[in-house]
Enzyme design. Structure first.
Site, mmCIF file in Angstrom:
data_model
loop_
_atom_site.group_PDB
_atom_site.id
_atom_site.type_symbol
_atom_site.label_atom_id
_atom_site.label_comp_id
_atom_site.label_asym_id
_atom_site.label_seq_id
_atom_site.Cartn_x
_atom_site.Cartn_y
_atom_site.Cartn_z
ATOM 1 N N GLN A 83 8.819 4.514 3.950
ATOM 2 C CA GLN A 83 9.152 3.135 3.602
ATOM 3 C C GLN A 83 9.798 3.110 2.217
ATOM 4 O O GLN A 83 9.176 3.518 1.238
ATOM 5 C CB GLN A 83 7.875 2.295 3.593
ATOM 6 N N SER A 115 9.647 -0.665 -2.417
ATOM 7 C CA SER A 115 9.328 -0.980 -3.820
ATOM 8 C C SER A 115 10.341 -0.366 -4.777
ATOM 9 O O SER A 115 10.926 0.686 -4.516
ATOM 10 C CB SER A 115 7.944 -0.434 -4.180
ATOM 11 N N SER A 174 5.485 6.644 -0.188
ATOM 12 C CA SER A 174 4.499 7.587 0.334
ATOM 13 C C SER A 174 5.161 8.619 1.237
ATOM 14 O O SER A 174 5.940 8.255 2.137
ATOM 15 C CB SER A 174 3.429 6.849 1.145
ATOM 16 N N GLU A 191 1.941 -3.777 8.174
ATOM 17 C CA GLU A 191 1.317 -2.870 7.200
ATOM 18 C C GLU A 191 -0.050 -3.413 6.779
ATOM 19 O O GLU A 191 -1.035 -2.674 6.747
ATOM 20 C CB GLU A 191 2.245 -2.733 5.983
ATOM 21 N N GLU A 247 -4.515 -9.487 -5.134
ATOM 22 C CA GLU A 247 -4.226 -10.785 -5.764
ATOM 23 C C GLU A 247 -3.132 -11.520 -4.992
ATOM 24 O O GLU A 247 -3.237 -12.722 -4.721
ATOM 25 C CB GLU A 247 -3.769 -10.587 -7.229
HETATM 26 C C1 FAD Z 1 -1.304 3.942 -1.863
HETATM 27 C C2 FAD Z 1 0.016 3.234 -2.017
HETATM 28 C C3 FAD Z 1 1.041 3.503 -1.151
HETATM 29 C C4 FAD Z 1 2.284 2.880 -1.320
HETATM 30 N N1 FAD Z 1 3.298 3.233 -0.475
HETATM 31 C C5 FAD Z 1 4.509 2.641 -0.619
HETATM 32 C C6 FAD Z 1 5.585 3.038 0.238
HETATM 33 O O1 FAD Z 1 5.458 3.929 1.080
HETATM 34 N N2 FAD Z 1 6.777 2.445 0.083
HETATM 35 C C7 FAD Z 1 6.982 1.475 -0.862
HETATM 36 O O2 FAD Z 1 8.094 0.957 -0.920
HETATM 37 N N3 FAD Z 1 5.986 1.095 -1.712
HETATM 38 C C8 FAD Z 1 4.754 1.665 -1.615
HETATM 39 N N4 FAD Z 1 3.734 1.320 -2.475
HETATM 40 C C9 FAD Z 1 3.989 0.355 -3.542
HETATM 41 C C10 FAD Z 1 3.289 -0.980 -3.363
HETATM 42 O O3 FAD Z 1 3.862 -1.727 -2.336
HETATM 43 C C11 FAD Z 1 3.330 -1.706 -4.713
HETATM 44 O O4 FAD Z 1 2.602 -0.924 -5.643
HETATM 45 C C12 FAD Z 1 2.714 -3.081 -4.635
HETATM 46 O O5 FAD Z 1 3.519 -3.947 -3.882
HETATM 47 C C13 FAD Z 1 2.508 -3.694 -6.048
HETATM 48 O O6 FAD Z 1 3.677 -3.642 -6.775
HETATM 49 P P1 FAD Z 1 3.701 -3.033 -8.259
HETATM 50 O O7 FAD Z 1 3.021 -1.711 -8.240
HETATM 51 O O8 FAD Z 1 5.105 -3.096 -8.740
HETATM 52 O O9 FAD Z 1 2.776 -4.004 -9.107
HETATM 53 P P2 FAD Z 1 3.198 -5.438 -9.760
HETATM 54 O O10 FAD Z 1 3.892 -6.241 -8.733
HETATM 55 O O11 FAD Z 1 3.926 -5.139 -11.016
HETATM 56 O O12 FAD Z 1 1.792 -6.051 -10.054
HETATM 57 C C14 FAD Z 1 1.047 -5.746 -11.250
HETATM 58 C C15 FAD Z 1 -0.224 -6.608 -11.239
HETATM 59 O O13 FAD Z 1 0.136 -8.012 -11.292
HETATM 60 C C16 FAD Z 1 -0.472 -8.710 -10.214
HETATM 61 N N5 FAD Z 1 0.428 -9.758 -9.725
HETATM 62 C C17 FAD Z 1 1.768 -9.637 -9.484
HETATM 63 N N6 FAD Z 1 2.258 -10.808 -9.030
HETATM 64 C C18 FAD Z 1 1.218 -11.666 -8.956
HETATM 65 C C19 FAD Z 1 1.084 -13.025 -8.537
HETATM 66 N N7 FAD Z 1 2.153 -13.730 -8.096
HETATM 67 N N8 FAD Z 1 -0.143 -13.596 -8.587
HETATM 68 C C20 FAD Z 1 -1.235 -12.895 -9.030
HETATM 69 N N9 FAD Z 1 -1.167 -11.601 -9.447
HETATM 70 C C21 FAD Z 1 0.036 -10.992 -9.394
HETATM 71 C C22 FAD Z 1 -0.703 -7.669 -9.125
HETATM 72 O O14 FAD Z 1 -1.743 -8.050 -8.243
HETATM 73 C C23 FAD Z 1 -1.064 -6.437 -9.957
HETATM 74 O O15 FAD Z 1 -2.432 -6.466 -10.303
HETATM 75 C C24 FAD Z 1 2.490 1.940 -2.362
HETATM 76 C C25 FAD Z 1 1.442 1.679 -3.255
HETATM 77 C C26 FAD Z 1 0.215 2.313 -3.103
HETATM 78 C C27 FAD Z 1 -0.863 2.035 -4.096
#
Ligand code: FAD
Length: 418
Positions: free
Chosen positions: A144, A147, A179, A262, A387
Site C-alpha cells: 500500500q 502515506s 509495510s 483495512e 484518535e
Molecule cells: C504498523 C503500521 C503499518 C502501516 N502500513 C502502512 C502501509 O502499508 N502503507 C501506508 O501508506 N501507510 C502505512 N502506515 C502509515 C499509517 O497509515 C499512518 O501512520 C497513519 O495514518 C497516521 O499518520 P501519521 O503517522 O502521519 O501521523 P499524523 O497524521 O501526523 O498524526 C500524529 C498524531 O496526531 C493525531 N491526529 C492527527 N489528526 C488528528 C485529528 N484530526 N484529530 C485528532 N487527532 C489527530 C494522530 O492521532 C496522531 O496521534 C502504517 C502505519 C503503521 C503504524
C-alpha cells in the site's frame, strides 16, 4: 468446529452443504497445514535480520499458493477471477477450521483483503482479469503506497504528483511507512492529478509495478532492529494509463474502500484464543499464575478477544451476504487497538525485569513480550489512528458535528502545508 449455541451449549446442526464444505476444509487442512501444536507459539513477525524477514514473508506466500492450488483462496470471489463464488458462510467455516492450524498467509492476506474487494468494486473487467488471479495465487504481492511524510491522518492532503503524458502517467513524489514494500512486486498508489481541485477531488488511484524504473525502496529500521516499513521514492516513474482504478481525479472513492477494508481487517484479525493462551503460559513460566491481579488481567484479555472476534464475525457475515455493515467497522479497530495496549502492558507486567533483556541469544519468550510491548501501538496507528477513528465514529455513527474544515472548497495548491 461450528460455534455452540450460547444458550444451550449444544452444537447446532449444520445444513448439509455447509457440513460438506467443513469436512472438505478439514481434510485439506489436515493434509497440508501445520498443526497449531507444532507451530512456535512465541514466533514474532519482526525480524532484525532482513533474510529472516524475507523468509517469513515467503512462507506466507507459499501458504497462499497452497490455498489457491487447492481451491481455498478467494472463496467468495467470482469464479472468472480465480475465486470459488461461494456465499459468505464459506469463509467463516474455513476460518473456524483453520483456527486449529498455524499456517497463515501473513502480510499477503492483509493486502489481499484491502485491494481485492476494492478492485472487484472499482476495477475494469480487464483489470480484474489481469490482477485478481495472480493476487489470489500469491504470485504477485501488493503493498500500500498511501502515506507520505506530510499526509498520514490527513491522507487527502497527499502531494505525490502524476501528470498524464500520452497514454502514461509520470509520477514524482515520496511515500512512507509502506509495510513490506521491499518484498512486494506491485503497489497500489495514491497520487495528485489535479492540484487545482479541492484536496479530495484531485486524487487518482494507480496500480504500479514496483520494478518500474524510477522506484527506490528504502527499508526503515526500527528500534528493535527490524524493518517492517519502507520509504518509497518515485522519480519520473511511468505508469500505463490503463492501470488507473476508478475515474481520473476520482481516486478518493477506491481509496476509501481500501481504508474501510483495512480498518475492518485490522479490527477483525485481533480475535482468537492464542494471546490469552500465551499469557497463561507466560504467567506459569514466571510463577504469576496465582497472582489475582494477573488472573484478572488475563480474564479481561480473554473477554476482549472474544468480543473483538464476535464483532468481526458479525461484520463479515452481514457484509458478505450483501447487507450494509451492522455497525461502523472503525468500532472493531478502536476496540481491538485498546485490547492490544492492555495485552502489551500485561505481558510486560508478568515478565517484569526479564522483559528488558537484550542481545542475540535472547529467550524467544522474552522476545515475544518485547514485541507485544512495541507492537501494541502499531495497531492504534496503522490503518488510521485511534484518535481519527474516534472522530469518524463521532461524526458518522453518533451524528456529532463535523470537525471544522478550513480547506473544504479550497484548491489543494492553495492549502498551507508543512
Ligand atoms: C504498523 C503500521 C503499518 C502501516 N502500513 C502502512 C502501509 O502499508 N502503507 C501506508 O501508506 N501507510 C502505512 N502506515 C502509515 C499509517 O497509515 C499512518 O501512520 C497513519 O495514518 C497516521 O499518520 P501519521 O503517522 O502521519 O501521523 P499524523 O497524521 O501526523 O498524526 C500524529 C498524531 O496526531 C493525531 N491526529 C492527527 N489528526 C488528528 C485529528 N484530526 N484529530 C485528532 N487527532 C489527530 C494522530 O492521532 C496522531 O496521534 C502504517 C502505519 C503503521 C503504524
Amino acid at each position: 468446529m461450528p460455534e455452540t449455541d450460547d444458550t444451550t451449549g449444544d452444537l447446532p446442526t449444520e445444513p448439509p452443504e455447509r457440513a460438506a464444505l467443513r469436512a472438505e476444509a478439514r481434510a485439506f487442512l489436515e493434509a497440508h497445514a501445520e498443526p497449531l501444536l507444532e507451530a512456535d507459539p512465541w514466533e514474532v513477525a519482526g525480524f532484525p535480520d532482513e533474510e529472516e524477514a524475507h523468509a517469513y514473508f515467503e512462507r506466507g506466500r507459499s501458504w497462499q499458493r497452497t490455498l489457491a492450488e487447492h481451491g481455498w483462496a478467494g472463496l467468495t470471489w467470482p469464479e472468472e477471477y480465480g475465486g470459488r463464488g461461494l456465499p459468505g458462510w464459506a469463509t467463516r467455516i474455513f476460518a473456524e477450521e483453520s483456527a486449529r492450524f498455524g499456517s497463515h498467509a501473513g502480510f499477503i492476506r492483509a493486502s489481499m483483503a484491502m485491494l481485492g474487494p476494492t478492485l472487484l468494486e472499482w476495477g475494469t473487467d480487464e483489470q480484474k482479469r489481469r490482477f485478481l488471479p495472480t493476487m489470489l495465487s500469491g504470485e504477485v504481492a501488493w503493498c500500500q503506497l498511501f502515506s507520505e511524510p506530510g499526509a498520514g491522518s490527513d491522507l487527502a492532503g497527499l502531494a505525490a504528483r502524476a501528470v498524464l503524458d500520452g497514454d502514461e502517467f509520470v509520477v514524482d513524489g515520496q511515500k512512507v511507512w509502506n509495510s513490506s514494500a521491499q518484498f512486494c512486486e506491485w503497489g497500489f498508489l495514491l497520487v495528485r492529478t489535479d492540484p487545482d481541485a479541492p484536496k479530495h477531488q484531485g486524487i487518482s488511484f494507480l496500480l504500479v509495478d514496483m520494478s518500474s524504473p524510477g522506484i527506490e525502496v528504502r527499508p526503515l529500521v526500527q528500534a528493535n532492529g527490524s524493518a517492517h516499513f519502507n520509504e518509497v521514492f518515485l522519480s519520473g516513474v511511468r505508469i500505463p494509463a490503463d492501470q488507473l482504478v476508478g475515474d481520473l481525479h476520482g481516486g478518493w472513492g477506491p481509496a476509501r474502500a481500501v481504508l474501510a477494508k483495512e480498518a475492518g481487517f485490522i479490527g477483525g484479525s485481533g480475535g482468537g484464543k492464542r494471546t490469552t493462551d500465551r499469557l497463561v503460559d507466560l504467567a506459569r513460566r514466571f510463577g504469576r499464575l496465582d497472582d489475582p491481579v494477573v488472573r484478572q488481567g488475563i480474564a479481561r484479555t480473554h473477554s476482549r478477544e472474544r468480543i473483538v472476534a464476535l464483532m468481526g464475525q458479525r461484520l463479515r457475515d452481514v457484509v458478505r451476504s450483501g447487507g450494509p455493515p451492522p455497525f461502523d467497522p472503525a468500532l472493531t479497530k478502536v476496540f481491538a487497538s485498546d485490547s492490544k495496549v492492555h495485552t502489551g502492558q500485561l505481558a510486560a507486567a508478568i515478565a517484569g525485569a526479564a522483559a528488558t533483556a537484550s542481545g542475540p541469544d535472547i529467550d524467544p519468550v522474552v522476545r515475544w513480550v518485547q514485541a507485544e510491548v512495541i507492537n501494541r501501538y502499531s495497531i492504534s496507528i496503522g490503518g488510521g489512528t485511534t484518535e481519527v477513528q474516534k472522530n469518524n465514529l463521532g461524526e458518522r455513527s453518533l451524528g456529532l458535528p463535523r470537525e471544522p474544515r478550513s480547506d473544504k472548497d479550497v484548491p489543494w495548491r492553495d492549502v498551507p502545508r508543512s
